[in-house]
Motif scaffolding. Structure first.
Motif, short mmCIF file in Angstrom:
data_model
loop_
_atom_site.label_atom_id
_atom_site.label_comp_id
_atom_site.label_asym_id
_atom_site.label_seq_id
_atom_site.Cartn_x
_atom_site.Cartn_y
_atom_site.Cartn_z
N ALA A 72 -8.87 -12.78 22.40
CA ALA A 72 -9.61 -11.70 21.74
C ALA A 72 -8.80 -10.40 21.71
N ARG A 73 -7.79 -10.32 22.56
CA ARG A 73 -6.90 -9.16 22.55
C ARG A 73 -5.89 -9.38 21.43
N VAL A 74 -6.24 -8.89 20.25
CA VAL A 74 -5.49 -9.21 19.04
C VAL A 74 -4.03 -8.81 19.13
N GLY A 75 -3.76 -7.66 19.73
CA GLY A 75 -2.38 -7.22 19.87
C GLY A 75 -1.55 -8.18 20.69
N HIS A 76 -2.10 -8.63 21.80
CA HIS A 76 -1.39 -9.59 22.65
C HIS A 76 -1.19 -10.91 21.92
N THR A 77 -2.21 -11.35 21.19
CA THR A 77 -2.11 -12.62 20.47
C THR A 77 -1.04 -12.54 19.38
N ALA A 78 -0.97 -11.40 18.70
CA ALA A 78 0.06 -11.22 17.67
C ALA A 78 1.46 -11.26 18.30
N ILE A 79 1.61 -10.61 19.44
CA ILE A 79 2.90 -10.62 20.14
C ILE A 79 3.26 -12.04 20.56
N SER A 80 2.29 -12.81 21.01
CA SER A 80 2.54 -14.19 21.42
C SER A 80 3.04 -15.03 20.26
N ILE A 81 2.41 -14.87 19.11
CA ILE A 81 2.81 -15.64 17.93
C ILE A 81 4.21 -15.23 17.47
N ILE A 82 4.44 -13.93 17.40
CA ILE A 82 5.75 -13.43 16.97
C ILE A 82 6.85 -13.86 17.95
N SER A 83 6.56 -13.79 19.25
CA SER A 83 7.57 -14.19 20.23
C SER A 83 7.87 -15.68 20.13
N GLY A 84 6.84 -16.49 19.86
CA GLY A 84 7.07 -17.93 19.68
C GLY A 84 7.99 -18.21 18.51
N LEU A 85 7.78 -17.50 17.41
CA LEU A 85 8.66 -17.67 16.24
C LEU A 85 10.07 -17.18 16.54
N GLY A 86 10.17 -16.07 17.28
CA GLY A 86 11.49 -15.57 17.65
C GLY A 86 12.24 -16.53 18.54
N ILE A 87 11.54 -17.13 19.50
CA ILE A 87 12.16 -18.12 20.39
C ILE A 87 12.67 -19.30 19.57
N PHE A 88 11.88 -19.76 18.61
CA PHE A 88 12.30 -20.86 17.74
C PHE A 88 13.58 -20.52 16.99
N LEU A 89 13.62 -19.33 16.39
CA LEU A 89 14.80 -18.93 15.61
C LEU A 89 16.05 -18.84 16.48
N LEU A 90 15.90 -18.30 17.68
CA LEU A 90 17.04 -18.23 18.59
C LEU A 90 17.45 -19.63 19.04
N TRP A 91 16.46 -20.47 19.32
CA TRP A 91 16.74 -21.83 19.83
C TRP A 91 17.66 -22.61 18.90
N ILE A 92 17.35 -22.60 17.60
CA ILE A 92 18.13 -23.43 16.68
C ILE A 92 19.51 -22.83 16.40
N ASN A 93 19.75 -21.61 16.89
CA ASN A 93 21.06 -20.98 16.72
C ASN A 93 21.82 -20.87 18.05
N MET A 94 21.33 -21.55 19.08
CA MET A 94 21.99 -21.52 20.39
C MET A 94 22.38 -22.92 20.84
N ASP A 95 22.71 -23.78 19.88
CA ASP A 95 23.07 -25.17 20.18
C ASP A 95 24.57 -25.33 20.33
N TRP A 96 25.21 -24.33 20.93
CA TRP A 96 26.65 -24.38 21.14
C TRP A 96 27.03 -25.51 22.11
#
Length: 228
Positions: A72-96
């Motif tokens: 219900a804390r919309v700000g926290h939920t938005a940050i969680s979703i954005i951070s999840g997407l950011g982690i995904f983007l970093l993950w696929i570019n850190m396969d060195w």
């Protein structure tokens, strides 16, 4: 070890136990003691995800730190979703190569000829990655072990309490759990930081689920099976 500890370790231990079984079966096969193909081993995943999911459901009432009202804390939920997407983007570019343990093969559904079975296996893989793994891992890493490092009586430590030793230890261990260990450390640090900000295991589960869902969709679209 007390009951609260066991309940948070059990799903993770069961999941890791299946990984150990898979490696053991591969060892026996490679030494001519079992006649199995990689395709045969794919069918262990639905059993693994299903059993761990069932355990989580049966024990759900014991996990009072997972508070759905936190969303219900919309700000926290938005940050969680954005951070999840950011982690995904970093993950696929850190396969060195230097940041990889072993030779990740991943799950390739093309190895399954039957269309219906292939669809079932893909759905199972996605469900496991999005609905089972985030709950199992966040209960173990962020709810239990992060606090246990601070005090063996972990339940008396508030969710999201920060100390440098616990942050660094969990970040490193979480990374070493994955083939792409630097990407894993990045994700572990990000989930830890999210926990410190939101004080919510539920938000960490959401972020983890978003990252895994995005990765699953990317793998299916790109055919980069090594990420699975």
């Amino acid at each position: 070890m007390d009951k609260k500890s066991v309940l948070r370790i059990l799903p993770f231990a069961l999941f890791m136990g299946f990984i150990g079984i898979e490696e053991g079966v591969r060892f026996l096969r490679d030494h001519g003691l079992l006649s199995l193909t990689d395709r045969d081993l794919l069918f262990l995943y639905p059993i693994k995800a299903g059993l761990v999911g069932l355990v989580l459901i049966l024990l759900a009432k014991s996990y009072d730190e997972i508070r759905l009202r936190d969303f219900a804390r919309v700000g926290h939920t938005a940050i969680s979703i954005i951070s999840g997407l950011g982690i995904f983007l970093l993950w696929i570019n850190m396969d060195w190569g230097f940041a990889t343990l072993g030779d990740p093969q991943g799950f390739n559904p093309d190895a399954i000829a039957d269309d219906g079975m292939r669809t079932f296996m893909v759905a199972t893989r996605l469900a496991g990655a999005v609905l089972v793994v985030p709950v199992m891992e966040e209960l173990f890493w962020r709810s239990f072990l992060l606090r246990y490092v601070i005090d063996s009586d972990f339940s008396k430590i508030d969710i999201g309490r920060f100390t440098w030793p616990s942050f660094l230890i969990i970040t490193v261990l979480f990374g070493l759990e994955h083939n792409y260990y630097l990407a894993g450390m990045m994700a572990g640090a990000a989930f830890n930081a999210l926990l410190y900000h939101t004080r919510s295991i539920a938000q960490c589960i959401l972020s983890h689920a978003v990252a895994n869902l995005a990765l699953g969709i990317y793998v299916l679209q790109s055919g980069q099976w090594r990420f699975w």
